[in-house]
Design a protein around this motif. Structure first.
Motif, PDB file in Angstrom:
ATOM      1  N   ALA A   1       6.955  -3.188  -6.853  1.00  0.00           N
ATOM      2  CA  ALA A   1       6.874  -3.535  -5.434  1.00  0.00           C
ATOM      3  C   ALA A   1       5.744  -2.777  -4.748  1.00  0.00           C
ATOM      4  CB  ALA A   1       8.203  -3.240  -4.747  1.00  0.00           C
ATOM      5  N   ALA A   2       5.627  -1.480  -5.068  1.00  0.00           N
ATOM      6  CA  ALA A   2       4.592  -0.653  -4.442  1.00  0.00           C
ATOM      7  C   ALA A   2       3.199  -1.089  -4.893  1.00  0.00           C
ATOM      8  CB  ALA A   2       4.826   0.821  -4.780  1.00  0.00           C
ATOM      9  N   ILE A   3       3.061  -1.416  -6.164  1.00  0.00           N
ATOM     10  CA  ILE A   3       1.769  -1.871  -6.683  1.00  0.00           C
ATOM     11  C   ILE A   3       1.374  -3.192  -6.028  1.00  0.00           C
ATOM     12  CG2 ILE A   3       0.639  -2.805  -8.746  1.00  0.00           C
ATOM     13  CD1 ILE A   3       2.199  -0.661 -10.353  1.00  0.00           C
ATOM     14  N   GLY A   4       2.322  -4.102  -5.933  1.00  0.00           N
ATOM     15  CA  GLY A   4       2.048  -5.387  -5.295  1.00  0.00           C
ATOM     16  C   GLY A   4       1.613  -5.230  -3.851  1.00  0.00           C
ATOM     17  N   LEU A   5       2.267  -4.334  -3.127  1.00  0.00           N
ATOM     18  CA  LEU A   5       1.924  -4.099  -1.728  1.00  0.00           C
ATOM     19  C   LEU A   5       0.523  -3.490  -1.605  1.00  0.00           C
ATOM     20  CD1 LEU A   5       2.765  -4.092   1.231  1.00  0.00           C
ATOM     21  CD2 LEU A   5       3.804  -1.837   0.862  1.00  0.00           C
ATOM     22  N   ALA A   6       0.228  -2.518  -2.494  1.00  0.00           N
ATOM     23  CA  ALA A   6      -1.081  -1.862  -2.460  1.00  0.00           C
ATOM     24  C   ALA A   6      -2.201  -2.863  -2.741  1.00  0.00           C
ATOM     25  CB  ALA A   6      -1.120  -0.717  -3.459  1.00  0.00           C
ATOM     26  N   ILE A   7      -1.983  -3.758  -3.707  1.00  0.00           N
ATOM     27  CA  ILE A   7      -2.987  -4.757  -4.046  1.00  0.00           C
ATOM     28  C   ILE A   7      -3.164  -5.737  -2.879  1.00  0.00           C
ATOM     29  CG2 ILE A   7      -3.461  -6.747  -5.530  1.00  0.00           C
ATOM     30  CD1 ILE A   7      -2.275  -5.132  -7.853  1.00  0.00           C
TER      31      ILE A   7
END
Length: 373
Positions: free
Chosen positions: A358-364
């Motif tokens: 979830a955090a990676i998706g948000l950062a991208i």
């Protein structure tokens, strides 16, 4: 393809800090006619935004997007620091590669360099280099840092009915590439193969080997030898120790009782299974929208997010060679050569794996520090 020359290499360099090292690199790029004088300001600004230290004792200082107009011609300059330079946060650089590139040309340079420089044990090799030839051999990939292992070295469903045939075929594949000799093949056949369990056998030779390589052969139909099943033979031809990480990966596969995956996979998947640790977990795909792809700054942001979680995280570029790498390694992430529009598949394993996705998706989605596209 980047081609390094002796005049690109400066050995026995020393610098009191990374800023001094960057200024020296910028001066070298300017003297070679690759950049305008003001490019140094962009290099220092880039370093202030995010460290250009990749890992393995290597830093890749380069300018910001705002200073690309000062680049006259794409190129690099390499400074070797045998005593090291403090690059901050307890990291020491033994090699600094100053990069001048227009538009997305830097991604190709980074991909080539990082693919070579991410190999295990390269930091010590770089630190100990005492000649431009040795350094160029490493940076150009001429010095072997990883074993030869690719789909063309995999032979599936070969019509063999005994173990000696499989060993001969596996050794013959390597001989056809001229990495081993007739003596090597004869030695492998005479030595036979050792049973590793779960239907997998290991054959090897160290005679007359010019380049370490792995091949893998399976029979069209499994058969038994001395009461043990034969489902596949892995051949190791070694003249150095660069194959040891692959054997460690194989050992984990066997320990987890997952050797069966080798026998049901296609050639590309076999290479992956023998090259990288297997993760069983959730996966998700995200598209990179950054205008200049995953260069050092957004790459560092992505790695920083991944490192916040204890879960194991692998990432592969679905538009690249399909090999999954550790998402917590900046060098390996940049080596994926990710450009705008490329899709990355992340696989996680661990208690906080879903939170990591979830955090990676948000950062991208937020542009990895460069704003939404």
């Amino acid at each position: 393809m980047l081609s390094l020359r002796h005049q690109d290499i400066q050995l026995q360099q020393a610098a009191d800090n990374k800023q001094a090292a960057i200024r020296a690199l910028a001066a070298g790029l300017s003297q070679k006619g690759l950049v305008e004088q003001g490019y140094v300001n962009g290099m220092l600004a880039r370093e202030a935004q995010n460290s250009t230290f990749l890992g393995n004792g290597i830093a890749i200082p380069h300018g910001t997007t705002d200073t690309r107009g000062l680049v006259k011609q794409t190129g690099v300059i390499v400074h070797h620091f045998p005593q090291g330079v403090d690059w901050g946060d307890g990291k020491t650089a033994y090699l600094a590669i100053g990069i001048a590139a227009k538009s997305d040309e830097h991604l190709g340079i980074l991909k080539q360099l990082t693919k070579v420089l991410s190999a295990d044990g390269v930091e010590q090799k770089l630190q100990q280099c005492d000649s431009a030839d040795a350094l160029i051999a490493i940076l150009n990939g001429e010095a072997q840092l990883e074993p030869e292992l690719e789909p063309g070295l995999i032979q599936l469903a070969f019509p063999a009915t005994d173990l000696i045939q499989l060993i001969a075929v596996a050794a013959g594949i390597l001989k056809n590439r001229q990495w081993v000799s007739n003596e090597s093949v004869a030695d492998a056949i005479a030595s036979g193969a050792s049973y590793l369990g779960q239907g997998l056998w290991l054959a090897k030779t160290g005679k007359s080997v010019t380049r370490t390589a792995l091949s893998f052969v399976t029979p069209a139909q499994a058969f038994d030898v001395d009461g043990q099943p034969v489902r596949g033979v892995l051949m190791v031809a070694a003249c150095n120790g660069v194959h040891l990480p692959n054997l460690n990966v194989l050992a984990k596969l066997l320990y987890n009782q997952q050797a069966d995956k080798l026998f049901s996979a296609d050639a590309e998947k076999v290479v992956s299974l023998l090259s990288e640790e297997l993760l069983e977990g959730n996966s998700q795909v995200f598209k990179i929208r950054n205008a200049h792809g995953l260069h050092a700054r957004p790459g560092a942001m992505l790695v920083s997010v991944a490192k916040k979680f204890s879960a194991n995280i692998l990432v592969k570029n679905l538009h690249g060679d399909g090999k999954a790498v550790n998402a917590k390694s900046l060098m390996k992430v940049i080596a994926l050569g990710v450009k705008q529009g490329h899709e990355l598949e992340f696989t996680v394993q661990g208690d906080d794996g879903d939170q990591a996705l979830a955090a990676i998706g948000l950062a991208i989605a937020d542009g990895l520090g460069e704003g939404r596209a």
